[in-house]
Design an enzyme around this catalytic site. Structure first.
Site, PDB file in Angstrom:
ATOM      1  N   ASP A  25      25.100 -51.400 -78.125  1.00  0.00           N
ATOM      2  CA  ASP A  25      24.831 -52.482 -76.843  1.00  0.00           C
ATOM      3  C   ASP A  25      23.482 -52.306 -76.218  1.00  0.00           C
ATOM      4  OD1 ASP A  25      27.592 -51.389 -76.686  1.00  0.00           O
ATOM      5  OD2 ASP A  25      26.598 -49.161 -75.763  1.00  0.00           O
TER       6      ASP A  25
ATOM      7  N   ASP B 198      21.527 -51.291 -73.924  1.00  0.00           N
ATOM      8  CA  ASP B 198      21.118 -50.999 -73.313  1.00  0.00           C
ATOM      9  C   ASP B 198      20.045 -50.090 -74.260  1.00  0.00           C
ATOM     10  OD1 ASP B 198      22.895 -48.940 -74.821  1.00  0.00           O
ATOM     11  OD2 ASP B 198      23.486 -48.319 -73.244  1.00  0.00           O
TER      12      ASP B 198
ATOM     13  N   GLU C 129      28.622 -49.847 -82.869  1.00  0.00           N
ATOM     14  CA  GLU C 129      28.398 -48.573 -82.076  1.00  0.00           C
ATOM     15  C   GLU C 129      29.391 -47.731 -81.474  1.00  0.00           C
ATOM     16  OE1 GLU C 129      24.845 -49.190 -79.113  1.00  0.00           O
ATOM     17  OE2 GLU C 129      25.285 -47.008 -77.797  1.00  0.00           O
TER      18      GLU C 129
ATOM     19  N   ASP D 194      20.271 -46.654 -75.117  1.00  0.00           N
ATOM     20  CA  ASP D 194      20.466 -46.100 -76.623  1.00  0.00           C
ATOM     21  C   ASP D 194      20.885 -47.191 -77.726  1.00  0.00           C
ATOM     22  OD1 ASP D 194      20.177 -43.538 -75.109  1.00  0.00           O
ATOM     23  OD2 ASP D 194      22.948 -43.230 -75.064  1.00  0.00           O
TER      24      ASP D 194
END
Ligand code: 0RA
Length: 656
Positions: free
Chosen positions: A516, A518, A432, A520
């Site tokens: 990641d 998180d 990503e 997103d």
């Protein structure tokens, strides 16, 4: 440990010995598939199957499954009760024979559809053999009877426990911890299966109770609408194209057929097939019959009603694929002697079933459409849209192929490829963002690890038509980097589908999604998983798809440093460091993104084959995964947020 195999002549005696319950305890996996979670839950299904048979024979209306606090499970039904009279050959009560003799269930033929092969239908005696203890209680002929067993061995004579006006059977067993890897039942796994069984056997009430905590819970599954209710349940999150469910029911044939279907405004299909209540994940002859009937009946209807309007420039023909777009369907058949084939023995092989299903579905669909012409028109219009998109997709695919053929080097510019050319040793990291991509390129082992950074949002394969998907830059890069081509991967029943996916051409035998930790990141991960599941399922089936597991924390104390992959590990690490050295301050850094790690840290924690943990992506069950994806992809924000937990359903932990 190796075993010597001594050839010898079979005598009647030796066969009998092999057929004893000792054989089951000696090679349990041969009877129930495996000794993990799946095998453990099969014990419950096996017992429930017997009660379902009694329901199929028309004598049982309610089944109750209770998970007890002591780790046992009880399955109770209100059927006729297993016969208790003396079994002449064995000189024992019939119920004892059923519980202790392998395959004895079949000796009491009840005209129901017994299952041969596969994991089901091995008989309740197998459950008995693999239980630390088991007891059976039978209410029959005005009396209550009970018998106990340990590891399949009878402990006492069949006892009479007083009188009763009721009838039924209750089996309670505790799985043997010495046999299974784990013996804790999972409520949700059992609930899913019982719900499915309640849909497949409409009107039957199945209750699941969990008595293992201070706050007991229970669910009651009972569906008057049967398969129609099942379709509504699966289709819940989508916008239906028509409210009324198309149903086909034919019970007077040698192979009873029950089908329900509906279209919604999605682009994928979700077709579940069952044979004798068993989910045939690999499809087979019943599915082939259904597909062929669907395509023919719809085309006949469209032609008859003049609904296909081809222009001079555009000659449209409607294919099976066009009629499967947005389709949710359940096909349930009963087959007297099913032949199960395929890798997981869940593919129906009986040739005669195809024609029976084909005929029933062809006639049933035409009948329905003739009576519901407005629904018919809407379905044909949707199929026409699908046909146009398919033709656009073909052009887009050809463009990709031509572009790569002309460009000399066919690989995308953003790809940092590895030097090794043997796919078995090669890994592709889908990373990503450009910044993490940069770190990964610097930190990697360039001989075997290739990096493809993905920029921005990945397109949602659940919501986009194929032509749009193929015009997306990130998707194009992935397809060319992987080398497999695209589309048509899900077709294994013989019908041709557009697309040229070929797993043999896969350039990397590990495809690793690295995002990641998180929100997103998890969203992008979901979108990538959806893409592979929907459009390149062969990569998941082949066991080539993995998730990277970057650490969540870096914990340092002076020069010492450690990484933690979850909160628990972080707490333990901090505790340990505190114990070892009380004076130096401990610093805990929570990584929000891969970009916060330098190339060396990324290598050490996430990419080094010697130290990293990868999770292999598997499709546990098509139905469950599809549902998960639908929940995630639908408007349901809460479900999306809980993605990481849900993920556990189709991801298996694996040390590589
Ligand atoms: C053999 C014969 C009959 C019923 C059953 C077995 C039976 C087995 C199980 C297992 C769980 N629940 C069950 N209920 C019934 C038919 C006996 C008759 O003709 O009455």
């Amino acid at each position: 440990m190796t075993e010597a195999v001594v050839p010898r002549a079979y005598s009647a005696e030796s066969i009998k010995v092999l057929e004893g319950l000792e054989a089951v305890r000696k090679r349990p996996a041969m009877y129930i598939g495996d000794l993990g979670k799946r095998g453990l839950h099969h014990l419950v299904y096996e017992v429930v199957d017997n009660s379902i048979d009694e329901a199929l024979a028309g004598h049982c209306t309610k089944i109750t499954v209770t998970l007890n606090i002591d780790g046992s499970v009880a399955v109770e039904d209100n059927g006729r009760g297993i016969p208790v009279g003396l079994h002449k050959e064995e000189n024992k009560p019939a119920v004892e024979v059923v519980m202790t003799v392998l395959h004895a269930g079949g000796k009491f033929d009840k005209d129901s559809y017994k299952v041969s092969g596969g994991l089901h239908g091995v008989g309740v005696s197998v459950v008995n053999a693999l239980s630390k203890w088991l007891w059976v209680e039978v209410k029959r002929d005005g009396k209550k009877h009970k018998q106990d067993y340990k590891k399949g061995i009878t402990q006492n004579k069949l006892k009479e426990l007083g009188t009763t006006k009721k009838s039924g059977t209750k089996v309670c067993f505790h799985p043997d911890g010495g046999i299974f890897d784990e013996i804790i039942f999972d409520y949700n796994i059992i609930a899913e299966r019982l719900r499915e069984l309640a849909y497949l056997n409409h009107g039957l009430e199945i209750v699941l109770k969990d008595e293992r905590s201070d706050t007991p819970t229970s669910d009651t599954f009972k569906f008057k609408g049967g398969l129609s209710d099942f379709v509504k349940y699966l289709d819940e999150k989508n916008n239906p194209l028509h409210n009324k469910i198309v149903t086909v029911k034919k019970e007077d044939t040698a192979v009873p057929v029950d089908v329900a279907l509906r279209y919604s405004n999605t682009y994928n299909d979700n077709i579940l097939t069952f044979v004798n209540n068993i989910n045939t994940i690999e499809g087979g002859t019943h599915l082939s019959g259904f597909r062929s009937a669907l395509t023919r009946s719809m085309n006949v209807y469209a032609t008859k009603n003049n609904l296909i309007k081809s222009t001079k420039n555009e000659k449209l023909t409607l294919s099976g694929e066009d009629f499967r777009e947005g389709l949710t369907a359940i096909i349930s058949v009963k087959v007297a002697e099913p032949q199960f084939e395929g890798q997981t023995k869940t593919k129906l092989g009986n040739g005669d079933v195809k024609g029976v299903v084909d005929k029933a579905v062809y006639e049933g669909i035409l009948d329905f459409l003739e009576q519901n012409p407005s629904i018919g028109r809407r379905i044909i219009e949707k199929a026409l849209l699908a046909a146009r998109s398919r033709s656009a997709a073909r052009k887009a695919r050809e463009l990709i192929r031509r572009k790569s053929a002309l460009g000399g080097s066919s690989l995308p510019g953003k790809l940092a490829d590895c030097s090794n050319r043997d796919p078995a040793f090669c890994e592709l990291y889908l990373v990503e963002g450009d910044s993490a991509g940069g770190s990964a390129k610097q930190g990697r082992d360039r001989r075997t690890q290739a990096i493809l950074p993905l920029r921005g949002k990945v397109i949602n394969s659940e919501k986009a038509r194929v032509d749009k998907l193929l015009s997306n830059n990130e998707v194009q890069s992935m397809i060319t980097a992987l080398g497999t081509g695209f589309g048509g991967a899900e077709d294994e029943t013989g019908e041709k589908s557009t697309g040229d996916f070929d797993i043999e051409r896969l350039r990397y035998h590990k495809v690793i999604i690295m995002t990641d930790a998180d929100v997103d990141g998890s969203h992008i991960r979901t979108l990538l998983l959806t893409f592979f599941y929907r459009k390149m399922k062969g990569i998941i089936d082949g066991g080539y798809l993995y998730l990277a597991l970057p650490p969540l924390y870096r914990i340092s104390q002076g020069k010492k440093e450690a990484y933690a992959y979850d909160d628990n590990e972080k707490d333990l690490t901090v505790e340990r460091m505190q114990k070892d050295n009380k004076n130096t301050k401990i610093n805990v850094q929570r990584y929000k993104g891969l970009g916060e790690m330098n190339p060396e840290q990324l290598w050490e924690t996430t990419m080094d084959p010697e130290r990293r943990t990868l999770m292999q992506v598997t499709v546990e069950s098509a139905s469950m995964a599809t549902e998960t994806f639908q929940n995630l992809m639908g408007a349901d924000v809460e479900a999306r947020r809980s993605f990481i937990e849900k993920n556990a359903k189709f991801v298996v932990n694996l040390d590589v």
